[in-house]
Design a protein around this motif. Structure first.
Motif, PDB file in Angstrom:
ATOM      1  N   GLY A 178      17.072   9.749 -27.830  1.00  0.00           N
ATOM      2  CA  GLY A 178      16.923  10.922 -27.597  1.00  0.00           C
ATOM      3  C   GLY A 178      16.014  11.426 -26.640  1.00  0.00           C
ATOM      4  N   ASP A 179      15.927  12.848 -26.204  1.00  0.00           N
ATOM      5  CA  ASP A 179      15.016  13.146 -25.265  1.00  0.00           C
ATOM      6  C   ASP A 179      14.210  13.985 -25.722  1.00  0.00           C
ATOM      7  OD1 ASP A 179      14.240  14.590 -22.976  1.00  0.00           O
ATOM      8  OD2 ASP A 179      16.002  15.102 -22.395  1.00  0.00           O
ATOM      9  N   ALA A 180      12.817  13.662 -25.257  1.00  0.00           N
ATOM     10  CA  ALA A 180      11.502  14.316 -25.786  1.00  0.00           C
ATOM     11  C   ALA A 180      11.759  15.868 -25.482  1.00  0.00           C
ATOM     12  CB  ALA A 180      10.481  13.567 -25.170  1.00  0.00           C
ATOM     13  N   GLU A 181      12.374  16.241 -24.424  1.00  0.00           N
ATOM     14  CA  GLU A 181      12.466  17.753 -24.227  1.00  0.00           C
ATOM     15  C   GLU A 181      13.475  18.436 -24.871  1.00  0.00           C
ATOM     16  OE1 GLU A 181      12.999  18.090 -19.794  1.00  0.00           O
ATOM     17  OE2 GLU A 181      11.254  16.889 -19.383  1.00  0.00           O
ATOM     18  N   VAL A 192       3.591  14.766 -39.020  1.00  0.00           N
ATOM     19  CA  VAL A 192       2.913  14.102 -38.009  1.00  0.00           C
ATOM     20  C   VAL A 192       3.856  13.891 -36.748  1.00  0.00           C
ATOM     21  CG1 VAL A 192       1.444  12.139 -37.256  1.00  0.00           C
ATOM     22  CG2 VAL A 192       1.407  13.364 -39.551  1.00  0.00           C
ATOM     23  N   VAL A 193       3.375  14.282 -35.518  1.00  0.00           N
ATOM     24  CA  VAL A 193       4.235  13.816 -34.300  1.00  0.00           C
ATOM     25  C   VAL A 193       3.255  12.928 -33.491  1.00  0.00           C
ATOM     26  CG1 VAL A 193       5.178  14.524 -32.004  1.00  0.00           C
ATOM     27  CG2 VAL A 193       5.317  15.860 -34.313  1.00  0.00           C
ATOM     28  N   LEU A 194       3.722  11.926 -33.213  1.00  0.00           N
ATOM     29  CA  LEU A 194       3.276  10.959 -32.160  1.00  0.00           C
ATOM     30  C   LEU A 194       3.489  10.729 -30.908  1.00  0.00           C
ATOM     31  CD1 LEU A 194       0.878   8.433 -32.013  1.00  0.00           C
ATOM     32  CD2 LEU A 194       2.624   6.868 -32.848  1.00  0.00           C
ATOM     33  N   ASN A 195       2.809  10.655 -29.757  1.00  0.00           N
ATOM     34  CA  ASN A 195       3.382  10.564 -28.547  1.00  0.00           C
ATOM     35  C   ASN A 195       2.204   9.682 -27.644  1.00  0.00           C
ATOM     36  OD1 ASN A 195       3.374  11.837 -25.381  1.00  0.00           O
ATOM     37  ND2 ASN A 195       5.433  11.230 -26.349  1.00  0.00           N
ATOM     38  N   MET A 196       2.595   8.498 -27.389  1.00  0.00           N
ATOM     39  CA  MET A 196       1.643   7.861 -26.624  1.00  0.00           C
ATOM     40  C   MET A 196       1.933   7.274 -25.222  1.00  0.00           C
ATOM     41  SD  MET A 196      -0.047   5.610 -29.969  1.00  0.00           S
ATOM     42  CE  MET A 196      -1.268   5.076 -28.813  1.00  0.00           C
ATOM     43  N   ARG A 207       8.403  22.405 -21.791  1.00  0.00           N
ATOM     44  CA  ARG A 207       9.461  22.202 -22.656  1.00  0.00           C
ATOM     45  C   ARG A 207       9.228  20.996 -23.970  1.00  0.00           C
ATOM     46  NH1 ARG A 207      15.008  20.780 -19.651  1.00  0.00           N
ATOM     47  NH2 ARG A 207      15.875  20.657 -21.837  1.00  0.00           N
ATOM     48  N   PHE A 208       8.731  20.243 -23.441  1.00  0.00           N
ATOM     49  CA  PHE A 208       8.267  18.928 -24.519  1.00  0.00           C
ATOM     50  C   PHE A 208       7.178  19.669 -25.521  1.00  0.00           C
ATOM     51  CE2 PHE A 208       4.977  15.637 -25.129  1.00  0.00           C
ATOM     52  CZ  PHE A 208       5.417  15.072 -26.234  1.00  0.00           C
ATOM     53  N   TYR A 209       6.236  20.131 -25.037  1.00  0.00           N
ATOM     54  CA  TYR A 209       5.231  20.788 -25.750  1.00  0.00           C
ATOM     55  C   TYR A 209       5.792  21.924 -26.817  1.00  0.00           C
ATOM     56  CZ  TYR A 209       1.603  18.780 -22.849  1.00  0.00           C
ATOM     57  OH  TYR A 209       0.750  17.907 -22.106  1.00  0.00           O
ATOM     58  N   GLU A 210       6.713  22.495 -26.308  1.00  0.00           N
ATOM     59  CA  GLU A 210       7.188  23.373 -27.205  1.00  0.00           C
ATOM     60  C   GLU A 210       8.049  22.779 -28.075  1.00  0.00           C
ATOM     61  OE1 GLU A 210       7.673  27.261 -23.768  1.00  0.00           O
ATOM     62  OE2 GLU A 210       9.125  26.059 -24.601  1.00  0.00           O
ATOM     63  N   GLU A 211       8.871  21.956 -27.873  1.00  0.00           N
ATOM     64  CA  GLU A 211       9.508  21.123 -28.809  1.00  0.00           C
ATOM     65  C   GLU A 211       8.760  20.403 -29.934  1.00  0.00           C
ATOM     66  OE1 GLU A 211      13.671  20.117 -28.715  1.00  0.00           O
ATOM     67  OE2 GLU A 211      12.776  22.121 -28.994  1.00  0.00           O
ATOM     68  N   VAL A 212       7.471  19.881 -29.414  1.00  0.00           N
ATOM     69  CA  VAL A 212       6.625  19.247 -30.493  1.00  0.00           C
ATOM     70  C   VAL A 212       6.091  20.237 -31.322  1.00  0.00           C
ATOM     71  CG1 VAL A 212       4.339  18.501 -30.730  1.00  0.00           C
ATOM     72  CG2 VAL A 212       5.729  17.363 -28.999  1.00  0.00           C
ATOM     73  N   TYR A 213       5.803  21.658 -30.835  1.00  0.00           N
ATOM     74  CA  TYR A 213       5.352  22.804 -31.948  1.00  0.00           C
ATOM     75  C   TYR A 213       6.732  23.093 -32.724  1.00  0.00           C
ATOM     76  CZ  TYR A 213       3.854  27.262 -33.599  1.00  0.00           C
ATOM     77  OH  TYR A 213       3.361  28.328 -34.166  1.00  0.00           O
ATOM     78  N   ARG A 214       7.768  23.245 -32.268  1.00  0.00           N
ATOM     79  CA  ARG A 214       8.938  23.700 -33.091  1.00  0.00           C
ATOM     80  C   ARG A 214       9.157  22.721 -34.192  1.00  0.00           C
ATOM     81  NH1 ARG A 214      14.008  22.338 -33.499  1.00  0.00           N
ATOM     82  NH2 ARG A 214      14.165  20.892 -31.762  1.00  0.00           N
ATOM     83  N   GLU A 242      -0.870  27.223 -24.823  1.00  0.00           N
ATOM     84  CA  GLU A 242       0.328  28.457 -24.881  1.00  0.00           C
ATOM     85  C   GLU A 242       1.660  28.013 -25.836  1.00  0.00           C
ATOM     86  OE1 GLU A 242       1.296  28.438 -20.585  1.00  0.00           O
ATOM     87  OE2 GLU A 242      -0.807  29.548 -20.210  1.00  0.00           O
ATOM     88  N   ALA A 243       1.879  26.803 -25.969  1.00  0.00           N
ATOM     89  CA  ALA A 243       2.898  26.415 -26.849  1.00  0.00           C
ATOM     90  C   ALA A 243       2.568  26.755 -28.153  1.00  0.00           C
ATOM     91  CB  ALA A 243       3.227  24.864 -26.619  1.00  0.00           C
ATOM     92  N   GLY A 244       1.329  26.988 -28.644  1.00  0.00           N
ATOM     93  CA  GLY A 244       1.046  27.355 -29.808  1.00  0.00           C
ATOM     94  C   GLY A 244      -0.081  26.243 -30.755  1.00  0.00           C
ATOM     95  N   LEU A 245      -0.226  25.267 -30.206  1.00  0.00           N
ATOM     96  CA  LEU A 245      -0.957  24.271 -30.523  1.00  0.00           C
ATOM     97  C   LEU A 245      -2.469  24.453 -30.330  1.00  0.00           C
ATOM     98  CD1 LEU A 245       1.174  21.290 -29.427  1.00  0.00           C
ATOM     99  CD2 LEU A 245       1.085  21.916 -31.806  1.00  0.00           C
ATOM    100  N   THR A 246      -3.299  23.976 -31.459  1.00  0.00           N
ATOM    101  CA  THR A 246      -4.627  24.173 -31.392  1.00  0.00           C
ATOM    102  C   THR A 246      -5.296  22.919 -31.153  1.00  0.00           C
ATOM    103  OG1 THR A 246      -4.731  25.946 -32.783  1.00  0.00           O
ATOM    104  CG2 THR A 246      -6.929  24.865 -32.697  1.00  0.00           C
ATOM    105  N   VAL A 247      -6.255  22.768 -30.191  1.00  0.00           N
ATOM    106  CA  VAL A 247      -6.849  21.278 -29.828  1.00  0.00           C
ATOM    107  C   VAL A 247      -8.020  21.150 -30.755  1.00  0.00           C
ATOM    108  CG1 VAL A 247      -7.829  20.139 -28.178  1.00  0.00           C
ATOM    109  CG2 VAL A 247      -6.055  21.561 -27.276  1.00  0.00           C
ATOM    110  N   ILE A 248      -8.086  20.109 -31.737  1.00  0.00           N
ATOM    111  CA  ILE A 248      -9.309  19.688 -32.451  1.00  0.00           C
ATOM    112  C   ILE A 248      -9.987  18.641 -31.800  1.00  0.00           C
ATOM    113  CG2 ILE A 248      -8.223  20.963 -34.489  1.00  0.00           C
ATOM    114  CD1 ILE A 248      -7.310  18.219 -35.384  1.00  0.00           C
ATOM    115  N   ARG A 249      -9.280  17.804 -31.118  1.00  0.00           N
ATOM    116  CA  ARG A 249     -10.074  16.515 -30.333  1.00  0.00           C
ATOM    117  C   ARG A 249      -9.461  16.384 -29.005  1.00  0.00           C
ATOM    118  NH1 ARG A 249      -9.092  10.380 -32.111  1.00  0.00           N
ATOM    119  NH2 ARG A 249     -10.279   9.310 -30.446  1.00  0.00           N
ATOM    120  N   ASN A 250     -10.319  16.435 -27.968  1.00  0.00           N
ATOM    121  CA  ASN A 250      -9.982  16.122 -26.710  1.00  0.00           C
ATOM    122  C   ASN A 250     -10.845  14.925 -25.886  1.00  0.00           C
ATOM    123  OD1 ASN A 250      -8.921  15.917 -23.822  1.00  0.00           O
ATOM    124  ND2 ASN A 250      -9.300  18.178 -23.614  1.00  0.00           N
ATOM    125  N   GLN A 251     -10.636  13.865 -26.058  1.00  0.00           N
ATOM    126  CA  GLN A 251     -11.517  12.881 -25.894  1.00  0.00           C
ATOM    127  C   GLN A 251     -11.244  11.925 -24.449  1.00  0.00           C
ATOM    128  OE1 GLN A 251     -12.622  10.095 -28.866  1.00  0.00           O
ATOM    129  NE2 GLN A 251     -14.305   9.229 -27.988  1.00  0.00           N
TER     130      GLN A 251
END
Length: 317
Positions: A178-181, A192-196, A207-214, A242-251
């Motif tokens: 499948g396609d991440a977008e 839980v969504v994982l992307n490494m 599009r990817f970030y919006e799909e994760v949120y969805r 902007e996709a709707g996600l809240t950052v709780i860690r950015n290291q």
């Protein structure tokens, strides 16, 4: 397939309901057809070749590169051990988040990277999707250390999914191309969504970030790592928000990743290592840069600070 997850599959493009036959899934709404292979289903909508040719060409390049890596690992005789291709993580004096130490020997640094991004996130009894799952190393480690209720592995490269699907499969997991977008699951399907180390290859980050949120449930967590150019960090955080996600860690864990690249160099340049395989080197281009060996462009950029390895946790509220 895990039946309750199979029931949540939707058309990759329009998110319409699917009808299943012995050989395919077809969308009721837009009539897209997805093939059921021997061990997995391919949820790529090939119409994108016409609708977005430049994006599709880039994606085809990724499919080609990872197919060659898969073939090279099989030829080298170490394919069954090489379930990770990430840079890995070595602990230093900076803040650590993992609550478990890996007991793996062969892939210790790669498993440590996963455990660090998971940190204290609740994964046990949660429904998880690994987007860009590669050769399944993260999924095996998640099952071993956290016991999720179920987990889906999604990757655009059929060779990766074929490899994962050919291995003995836990009943609570399944894999699909499948396609991440264009993620082929209904809204609010996962906790839980994982992307490494995968999003750098996606032509349309928004599009990817919006799909994760969805596909995330409210209160769900996005576990995310990526090697970014320094000037991309702020921009990507803005797109995530902007996709709707809240950052709780950015290291910034670049120093930890560089130490791992140093440790991995001997193994990956050895007689059976990926960097010493002529087939992969000629098809991918600079294989040393691909895996960030010391002296490569990516490695030196990390060392100079012009590229940063970011580890993020985000939530859907």
């Amino acid at each position: 397939m895990v039946q309750h997850l199979h029931a949540r599959l939707v058309c990759s493009s329009c998110k319409g309901e699917l009808a299943q036959s012995d050989t395919s899934l077809q969308c009721h709404r837009c009539l897209a057809t997805y093939l059921i292979e021997n061990r997995y289903v391919s949820m790529l909508d090939r119409r994108e070749q016409v609708d977005r040719p430049s994006d599709w060409n880039r994606k085809e390049g990724e499919i080609r590169d990872y197919s060659e890596i898969s073939n090279s690992l099989a030829l080298s005789g170490i394919g069954r051990f090489a379930t990770f291709l990430n840079y890995g993580y070595v602990s230093t004096g900076n803040e650590q988040h993992a609550v478990i130490e890996p007991d793996d020997v062969w892939n210790r640094n790669s498993v440590k990277l996963l455990l660090e991004v998971v940190g204290r996130t609740t994964v046990r009894e949660q429904e998880v999707i690994d987007i860009g799952c590669g050769r399944g190393g993260n999924i095996a480690a998640l099952h071993k250390y956290f016991k999720p209720l179920s987990i889906v592995g999604l990757d655009i490269c059929p060779a990766n999914i074929a490899y994962c699907s050919a291995k003995p499969r836990l009943t609570e997991s399944f894999y699909l191309v499948g396609d991440a977008e264009n993620i082929p699951f209904a809204d609010e399907s996962f906790d839980v969504v994982l992307n490494m180390e995968s999003a750098h290859a996606y032509p349309n980050r928004t599009r990817f970030y919006e799909e994760v949120y969805r596909i995330m449930r409210y209160g769900g967590v996005f576990l995310y790592t990526e090697l970014m150019l320094e000037e991309e960090v702020v921009q990507n955080v803005r797109l995530l928000e902007e996709a709707g996600l809240t950052v709780i860690r950015n290291q910034d864990v670049t120093s930890n990743v560089l130490l791992s690249c140093d440790e991995n160099a001997k193994q990956r340049t050895g007689a059976q290592g990926i960097a010493n395989n002529a087939n992969a080197s000629t098809t991918i281009g600079d294989i040393h840069d691909f895996i960030a060996l010391p002296g490569s462009k990516k490695y030196e950029e990390m060392k100079a600070g012009t590229r940063q390895y970011r580890m993020m946790n985000l939530v859907k509220r």
